[in-house]
Design a protein around this motif. Structure first.
Motif, PDB file in Angstrom:
ATOM      1  N   LEU A  63      13.031  38.385  96.549  1.00 50.99           N
ATOM      2  CA  LEU A  63      12.137  37.706  97.487  1.00 50.99           C
ATOM      3  C   LEU A  63      11.198  36.756  96.766  1.00 50.99           C
ATOM      4  O   LEU A  63      10.777  37.013  95.643  1.00 50.99           O
ATOM      5  CB  LEU A  63      11.287  38.734  98.246  1.00 50.99           C
ATOM      6  CG  LEU A  63      12.055  39.782  99.029  1.00 50.99           C
ATOM      7  CD1 LEU A  63      11.091  40.826  99.568  1.00 50.99           C
ATOM      8  CD2 LEU A  63      12.826  39.134 100.157  1.00 50.99           C
ATOM      9  N   ARG A  64      10.884  35.660  97.425  1.00 49.91           N
ATOM     10  CA  ARG A  64       9.852  34.744  96.929  1.00 49.91           C
ATOM     11  C   ARG A  64       8.610  34.968  97.758  1.00 49.91           C
ATOM     12  O   ARG A  64       8.670  35.027  98.983  1.00 49.91           O
ATOM     13  CB  ARG A  64      10.298  33.302  97.078  1.00 49.91           C
ATOM     14  CG  ARG A  64      11.431  32.936  96.165  1.00 49.91           C
ATOM     15  CD  ARG A  64      11.895  31.535  96.383  1.00 49.91           C
ATOM     16  NE  ARG A  64      10.779  30.607  96.542  1.00 49.91           N
ATOM     17  CZ  ARG A  64      10.924  29.339  96.852  1.00 49.91           C
ATOM     18  NH1 ARG A  64      12.111  28.836  97.064  1.00 49.91           N
ATOM     19  NH2 ARG A  64       9.877  28.552  96.973  1.00 49.91           N
ATOM     20  N   GLY A  65       7.488  35.100  97.119  1.00 52.14           N
ATOM     21  CA  GLY A  65       6.272  35.316  97.876  1.00 52.14           C
ATOM     22  C   GLY A  65       5.042  35.121  97.018  1.00 52.14           C
ATOM     23  O   GLY A  65       5.108  34.698  95.875  1.00 52.14           O
ATOM     24  N   LEU A  66       3.903  35.434  97.598  1.00 51.08           N
ATOM     25  CA  LEU A  66       2.627  35.294  96.918  1.00 51.08           C
ATOM     26  C   LEU A  66       2.016  36.668  96.696  1.00 51.08           C
ATOM     27  O   LEU A  66       2.063  37.523  97.572  1.00 51.08           O
ATOM     28  CB  LEU A  66       1.661  34.447  97.734  1.00 51.08           C
ATOM     29  CG  LEU A  66       2.095  33.023  98.068  1.00 51.08           C
ATOM     30  CD1 LEU A  66       1.036  32.344  98.895  1.00 51.08           C
ATOM     31  CD2 LEU A  66       2.400  32.242  96.817  1.00 51.08           C
ATOM     32  N   GLU A  67       1.439  36.837  95.533  1.00 54.39           N
ATOM     33  CA  GLU A  67       0.672  38.045  95.244  1.00 54.39           C
ATOM     34  C   GLU A  67      -0.691  37.913  95.901  1.00 54.39           C
ATOM     35  O   GLU A  67      -1.202  38.834  96.517  1.00 54.39           O
ATOM     36  CB  GLU A  67       0.543  38.210  93.733  1.00 54.39           C
ATOM     37  CG  GLU A  67       0.043  39.553  93.294  1.00 54.39           C
ATOM     38  CD  GLU A  67       1.075  40.637  93.485  1.00 54.39           C
ATOM     39  OE1 GLU A  67       0.637  41.739  93.877  1.00 54.39           O
ATOM     40  OE2 GLU A  67       2.265  40.414  93.265  1.00 54.39           O
ATOM     41  N   SER A  68      -1.285  36.704  95.780  1.00 51.93           N
ATOM     42  CA  SER A  68      -2.575  36.447  96.421  1.00 51.93           C
ATOM     43  C   SER A  68      -2.766  34.944  96.609  1.00 51.93           C
ATOM     44  O   SER A  68      -2.198  34.131  95.874  1.00 51.93           O
ATOM     45  CB  SER A  68      -3.721  37.014  95.585  1.00 51.93           C
ATOM     46  OG  SER A  68      -3.808  36.343  94.349  1.00 51.93           O
ATOM     47  N   LEU A  69      -3.576  34.611  97.603  1.00 50.60           N
ATOM     48  CA  LEU A  69      -3.946  33.229  97.874  1.00 50.60           C
ATOM     49  C   LEU A  69      -5.340  33.256  98.513  1.00 50.60           C
ATOM     50  O   LEU A  69      -5.469  33.437  99.730  1.00 50.60           O
ATOM     51  CB  LEU A  69      -2.948  32.541  98.811  1.00 50.60           C
ATOM     52  CG  LEU A  69      -3.284  31.112  99.205  1.00 50.60           C
ATOM     53  CD1 LEU A  69      -3.360  30.204  97.982  1.00 50.60           C
ATOM     54  CD2 LEU A  69      -2.273  30.584 100.197  1.00 50.60           C
ATOM     55  N   PRO A  70      -6.381  33.110  97.697  1.00 52.39           N
ATOM     56  CA  PRO A  70      -7.738  33.162  98.241  1.00 52.39           C
ATOM     57  C   PRO A  70      -8.029  31.956  99.134  1.00 52.39           C
ATOM     58  O   PRO A  70      -7.724  30.821  98.773  1.00 52.39           O
ATOM     59  CB  PRO A  70      -8.641  33.137  97.014  1.00 52.39           C
ATOM     60  CG  PRO A  70      -7.752  33.178  95.819  1.00 52.39           C
ATOM     61  CD  PRO A  70      -6.351  32.956  96.270  1.00 52.39           C
ATOM     62  N   VAL A  71      -8.597  32.206 100.303  1.00 50.89           N
ATOM     63  CA  VAL A  71      -8.930  31.152 101.257  1.00 50.89           C
ATOM     64  C   VAL A  71     -10.359  31.380 101.757  1.00 50.89           C
ATOM     65  O   VAL A  71     -10.712  32.500 102.111  1.00 50.89           O
ATOM     66  CB  VAL A  71      -7.959  31.160 102.457  1.00 50.89           C
ATOM     67  CG1 VAL A  71      -8.369  30.144 103.492  1.00 50.89           C
ATOM     68  CG2 VAL A  71      -6.535  30.911 101.986  1.00 50.89           C
ATOM     69  N   THR A  72     -11.144  30.323 101.762  1.00 46.34           N
ATOM     70  CA  THR A  72     -12.508  30.368 102.299  1.00 46.34           C
ATOM     71  C   THR A  72     -12.580  29.399 103.468  1.00 46.34           C
ATOM     72  O   THR A  72     -12.239  28.224 103.333  1.00 46.34           O
ATOM     73  CB  THR A  72     -13.539  29.978 101.228  1.00 46.34           C
ATOM     74  OG1 THR A  72     -13.395  30.847 100.108  1.00 46.34           O
ATOM     75  CG2 THR A  72     -14.943  30.082 101.776  1.00 46.34           C
ATOM     76  N   VAL A  73     -13.020  29.902 104.622  1.00 43.61           N
ATOM     77  CA  VAL A  73     -13.140  29.071 105.829  1.00 43.61           C
ATOM     78  C   VAL A  73     -14.627  28.845 106.090  1.00 43.61           C
ATOM     79  O   VAL A  73     -15.392  29.792 106.210  1.00 43.61           O
ATOM     80  CB  VAL A  73     -12.475  29.759 107.044  1.00 43.61           C
ATOM     81  CG1 VAL A  73     -12.633  28.916 108.292  1.00 43.61           C
ATOM     82  CG2 VAL A  73     -11.002  30.030 106.747  1.00 43.61           C
ATOM     83  N   VAL A  74     -15.025  27.569 106.167  1.00 40.12           N
ATOM     84  CA  VAL A  74     -16.407  27.201 106.407  1.00 40.12           C
ATOM     85  C   VAL A  74     -16.539  26.729 107.846  1.00 40.12           C
ATOM     86  O   VAL A  74     -15.876  25.783 108.262  1.00 40.12           O
ATOM     87  CB  VAL A  74     -16.865  26.095 105.425  1.00 40.12           C
ATOM     88  CG1 VAL A  74     -18.301  25.700 105.690  1.00 40.12           C
ATOM     89  CG2 VAL A  74     -16.668  26.547 103.991  1.00 40.12           C
ATOM     90  N   ALA A  75     -17.370  27.426 108.626  1.00 38.90           N
ATOM     91  CA  ALA A  75     -17.551  27.091 110.042  1.00 38.90           C
ATOM     92  C   ALA A  75     -18.209  25.731 110.208  1.00 38.90           C
ATOM     93  O   ALA A  75     -19.006  25.298 109.391  1.00 38.90           O
ATOM     94  CB  ALA A  75     -18.379  28.163 110.741  1.00 38.90           C
TER      95      ALA A  75
END
Length: 76
Positions: A63-75
Motif C-alpha cells: 500500500l501507498r499511504g501517509l504516516e502523518s500529514l500535519p494540517v492547521t486550519v485558520v478560521a
C-alpha cells in the motif's frame, strides 16, 4: 522514491479503481462524489488559510499511504 504529483481536481474520476467501473461499480459512489465537492466548499467558506506541514510517507510493499500529514486550519 516516488514521483510527487499534485492532487488533480480535473482528472476523469469515472475510471478510478476505488469506485470500480460498470457492473462492478460501488453502489454509493454517487454520494461520495457529491461529498467530495460539498465538503471542501463548506470548509472553505469559513476558512481563511490552510497550512500543510511536511508529510511523512508510510512505506509498505502493498500500500501507498501517509504516516502523518500535519494540517492547521485558520478560521476566517
Amino acid at each position: 522514491m516516488g514521483e510527487h504529483r499534485p492532487f488533480d481536481t480535473t482528472r476523469n474520476n469515472t475510471e478510478l479503481l476505488a469506485f470500480g467501473y460498470g457492473l462492478h461499480g460501488c453502489a454509493r459512489q454517487a454520494l461520495a462524489r457529491i461529498e467530495v465537492e460539498a465538503v471542501p466548499q463548506a470548509l472553505l467558506a469559513d476558512v481563511r488559510r490552510i497550512d500543510v506541514g511536511e508529510l511523512v510517507r508510510h512505506f509498505d510493499n502493498l500500500l501507498r499511504g501517509l504516516e502523518s500529514l500535519p494540517v492547521t486550519v485558520v478560521a476566517g
